[in-house]
Design an enzyme around this catalytic site. Structure first.
Site, mmCIF file in Angstrom:
data_model
loop_
_atom_site.group_PDB
_atom_site.id
_atom_site.type_symbol
_atom_site.label_atom_id
_atom_site.label_comp_id
_atom_site.label_asym_id
_atom_site.label_seq_id
_atom_site.Cartn_x
_atom_site.Cartn_y
_atom_site.Cartn_z
ATOM 1 N N GLU A 1 0.798 -1.216 0.000
ATOM 2 C CA GLU A 1 0.000 0.000 0.000
ATOM 3 C C GLU A 1 0.834 1.270 0.000
ATOM 4 O O GLU A 1 0.492 2.245 -0.655
ATOM 5 C CB GLU A 1 -0.889 0.002 1.236
ATOM 6 C CG GLU A 1 -2.344 -0.144 0.882
ATOM 7 C CD GLU A 1 -3.177 0.232 2.070
ATOM 8 O OE1 GLU A 1 -4.049 1.096 1.911
ATOM 9 O OE2 GLU A 1 -2.932 -0.319 3.160
ATOM 10 N N ASP A 2 1.917 1.265 0.738
ATOM 11 C CA ASP A 2 2.655 2.511 0.934
ATOM 12 C C ASP A 2 3.877 2.683 0.039
ATOM 13 O O ASP A 2 4.449 3.764 -0.014
ATOM 14 C CB ASP A 2 3.088 2.647 2.406
ATOM 15 C CG ASP A 2 1.881 2.813 3.319
ATOM 16 O OD1 ASP A 2 0.774 3.019 2.786
ATOM 17 O OD2 ASP A 2 2.051 2.732 4.543
#
Ligand code: MN
Length: 733
Positions: free
Chosen positions: A102-103
């Protein structure tokens, strides 16, 4: 690694110590994690976890936490929390990688290749939960918890997510006031109950205390100071009772750990608020936990304690024989001590104590053998856990209800999906878009034509998964399709479709009946509008019905002949009427898509553009044939009156099925070539049949669906130019 053994800490000591380390001392490092790993994993597994760390560290390179620490300290802290519980290497690797997709934009596929399916599945599950929790924070908490469970097909997803949130709560101080309140609220509404559901009591109470402090810092502080003050006064009594308990047990030869219990801040606050108790009333109670070696010792211990202090009647609870749904087991009793001091004791074994603290997570502490079947693993783990808990209570009457409730809690049979408004709907597993539509409203179900799942257009039969957002597209004149009955699973959808079909069938057959009757009446230069139906009621009764629409319905479904009805109506309204010449009226117009009362004969497969005729068939309505069909000639011969001239309206709806007979030279791939040509031309293949003529030639019969004659002609032209096609013709029986 020390468990919670100090006399005033109780359950959450271990976690609190970790929290203190986080805030004060340096955050977890790969070296401290490695030390933890080596205490229970072999070198190979330790190396795998370290490899995941190296991967995550370089992926997060250059990112920082709001605390000022490098980002990797966060996944490290999460992994460290899980290592405390001796979770398996896959869970630890997933913890280290949980924010990578996600990051940092790393592809999940890469994680799958490097670290295997299990880790990829857990990382994916954790990311999905985060997305959902973030976007719909205000939705119904209870359903949310269930949704989280339903989404996590591997229970480790939840455990990693809980550890993730725990670290975020421990470092919540760096957030803005507004963020703190929101995150704390969410923790109280979602994470604390989920931890409780999984029996992870230590996490539950730490979540509650941290969230309480973030939400109501002043109240938390007041209670904390009151507890500290009270503790000083209680110390002597606390120690005196503990000693008495220990001595009484020792006299009976029972070796036990006796621990003083302390209520956590949030539970004191809740008790004051919910039960309207004063702080003094709550603090007046002295709580102890007694941990012994074996199950039968628990009951012996109870006997000793009841002998020492007088038990309060009605307050004894046997959670060993009947465990709580989250696996918790203990004997509970309330007693009256010296000078009338109220005492509460919990008695359990070491194994029960571990489950009472770590719940589902305690499972990994005991079982660390490898399973290879990744798909089955989570289910087996949960089952084993259940079995383990159940094993402990073998001596008691084992209630299957308990096993069931644990299973339902961990793996619900329902799916939970969002409406576009963010409400959560609960549907049985296997439910599809149509089920969802009917669950929203029968009207929505009856007029649905397609669905969006997470903004992607999907067919109505698409099965739904927990966490998806579903949006139904409706059209005002759409109607239920009988095919839906083959894939819906809910009773509501089934009933709705059946009822919808019935009304549609009836309104369609009434409409067709009206057209047929008007056409028959036109021969006498009149129409339904000219007739006074109120005066013609007796004619309806001749046909065994009472209303005009019932007569039209019977005509439309082929039960009554329009000509016969017309004759009777005209005769009844005009005594001078003479039997009319039949079949002079204009044709019935067919526009396609009338499916329910107009059928297209399979023998000849009429398509728009073909000259057509029809005949009424009982129960089927109007059956349309190609004019030159041999079967219609047969009907014509039997009785002239049944034939109804028909024509196509200029515009047609839908697809029409017809047959082609194709002679091909046998060679590899010829059928595939036919099929792909048909599909290329946007026609459908309903059925395909191959007959061998001789060693060289085969006869292929294809049932194709086309829009009209032009479309069919184009298709035949294209098929004809395929080199191995010898001849092609349309089949009209
Ligand atoms: Mn995280």
């Amino acid at each position: 690694m020390s468990r919670a053994t100090s006399s005033d800490g109780y359950f959450s000591t271990r976690l609190r110590e970790a929290a203190a380390n986080d805030e004060v001392a340096a955050p977890a490092t790969i070296d401290s994690l490695t030390d933890q790993l080596r205490s229970y994993l072999d070198e190979a597994d330790t190396a795998r976890v370290r490899a995941a760390h190296a991967f995550a560290e370089s992926a997060h390179e250059g990112q920082f936490r709001r605390t000022g620490h490098r980002y990797i300290t966060h996944p490290l802290a999460v992994a460290s929390t899980l290592a405390e519980m001796r979770m398996d290497p896959e869970a630890l690797m997933s913890a280290l990688l949980h924010d990578v997709v996600e990051d940092t934009g790393t592809e999940l596929q890469l994680i799958r290749e490097r670290f295997g399916d299990d880790v990829a599945t857990i990382v994916d599950g954790v990311s999905k939960l985060s997305t959902i929790f973030r976007s719909k924070a205000e939705a119904q908490a209870e359903n949310f918890q269930k949704m989280a469970m339903a989404m996590a097909n591997d229970i480790r997803v939840i455990v990693v997510k809980i550890a993730d949130r725990m670290h975020n709560m421990r470092t919540i101080g760096v957030m803005s006031q507004a963020q703190r309140k929101r995150i704390a609220r969410e923790t109280l509404d979602l994470y604390a109950p989920i931890a409780g559901r999984l029996g992870m009591h230590a996490f539950k109470i730490e979540f509650e205390d941290l969230a309480f402090e973030a939400l109501y810092p002043l109240r938390a502080d007041r209670i904390r100071r009151a507890v500290r003050a009270a503790r000083g006064n209680r110390k002597a009594v606390m120690r005196e009772i503990k000693l008495a308990l220990k001595n009484a047990l020792a006299a009976e030869g029972i070796d036990a750990r006796v621990l003083g219990r302390q209520k956590h801040l949030y539970s004191i606050y809740e008790k004051m608020k919910r039960q309207h108790k004063s702080f003094g009333q709550i603090m007046d109670v002295y709580g102890y936990r007694i941990v012994v070696d074996r199950l039968d010792t628990c009951y012996r211990t109870l006997g000793v304690i009841h002998n020492l202090y007088k038990p309060v009647s009605g307050r004894f609870k046997d959670y060993i024989a009947i465990p709580k749904a989250n696996g918790y087991q203990s004997l509970h009793s309330s007693l009256v001590g010296m000078h009338g001091v109220p005492i509460e004791v919990q008695i359990r074994t070491e194994a029960m104590d571990t489950i009472a603290t770590d719940g589902i997570a305690s499972h990994w502490k005991y079982k660390s053998q490898r399973d290879t079947d990744a798909v089955m693993r989570s289910q087996r783990k949960a089952r084993e856990w259940v079995e383990q808990v159940v094993d402990l209570k073998l001596q008691a009457d084992s209630s299957s209800e308990f096993v069931e409730s644990v299973k339902t809690d961990l793996f619900p049979d329902e799916v939970y999906v969002f409406t576009p408004d963010g409400d959560i709907l609960e549907l049985p597993r296997g439910a599809c878009v149509v089920d969802f539509a009917y669950a929203v409203h029968t009207g929505v179900g009856n007029t649905c034509v397609a669905g969006h799942v997470d903004r992607q257009l999907v067919p109505l039969s698409q099965r739904l998964e927990s966490g998806q957002t579903v949006n139904i597209i409706t059209a005002p004149d759409a109607r239920p399709n009988p095919d839906w009955l083959s894939f819906v699973v809910t009773g509501k959808a089934r009933t709705g479709i059946r009822a919808g079909l019935k009304t549609n069938q009836r309104s369609a057959s009434i409409a067709l009946g009206r057209r047929l009757l008007n056409r028959a009446l036109a021969e006498a230069d009149t129409s339904m509008a000219d007739l006074d139906f109120r005066r013609l009621r007796k004619v309806f009764r001749e046909f065994g019905v009472r209303k005009r629409d019932d007569v039209l319905d019977l005509i439309g479904t082929g039960e009554l002949m329009a000509y016969v009805v017309a004759q009777r109506l005209l005769a009844a309204s005009n005594p001078d009427f003479e039997a009319m010449e039949l079949n002079q009226a204009g044709p019935v117009a067919i526009r396609g898509g009338e499916g329910l009362v107009i059928k297209y004969a399979r023998c000849c497969g009429p398509v728009p553009g073909d000259p057509i005729v029809g005949h009424m068939s009982k129960g089927k309505g109007l059956v349309v044939h190609v004019e030159t069909c041999a079967n219609i000639a047969e009907v014509r011969r039997r009785s002239r009156t049944e034939i109804i001239p028909t024509r196509w309206t200029p515009e047609q709806e839908g697809e029409f099925t017809t047959h082609l007979s194709i002679e091909v030279r046998q060679q590899k791939g010829v059928i595939a070539e036919l099929a792909s040509t048909i599909t290329e031309l946007d026609a459908g293949i309903e059925d395909i049949h191959i007959e061998e003529r001789n060693a060289v030639i085969s006869l292929v019969r294809v049932e194709v669906s086309v829009r009209d004659r032009t479309h069919l002609a184009r298709l035949m032209r294209r098929l004809r130019v395929i080199p191995s096609v010898q001849s092609i013709r349309r089949v009209i029986a």
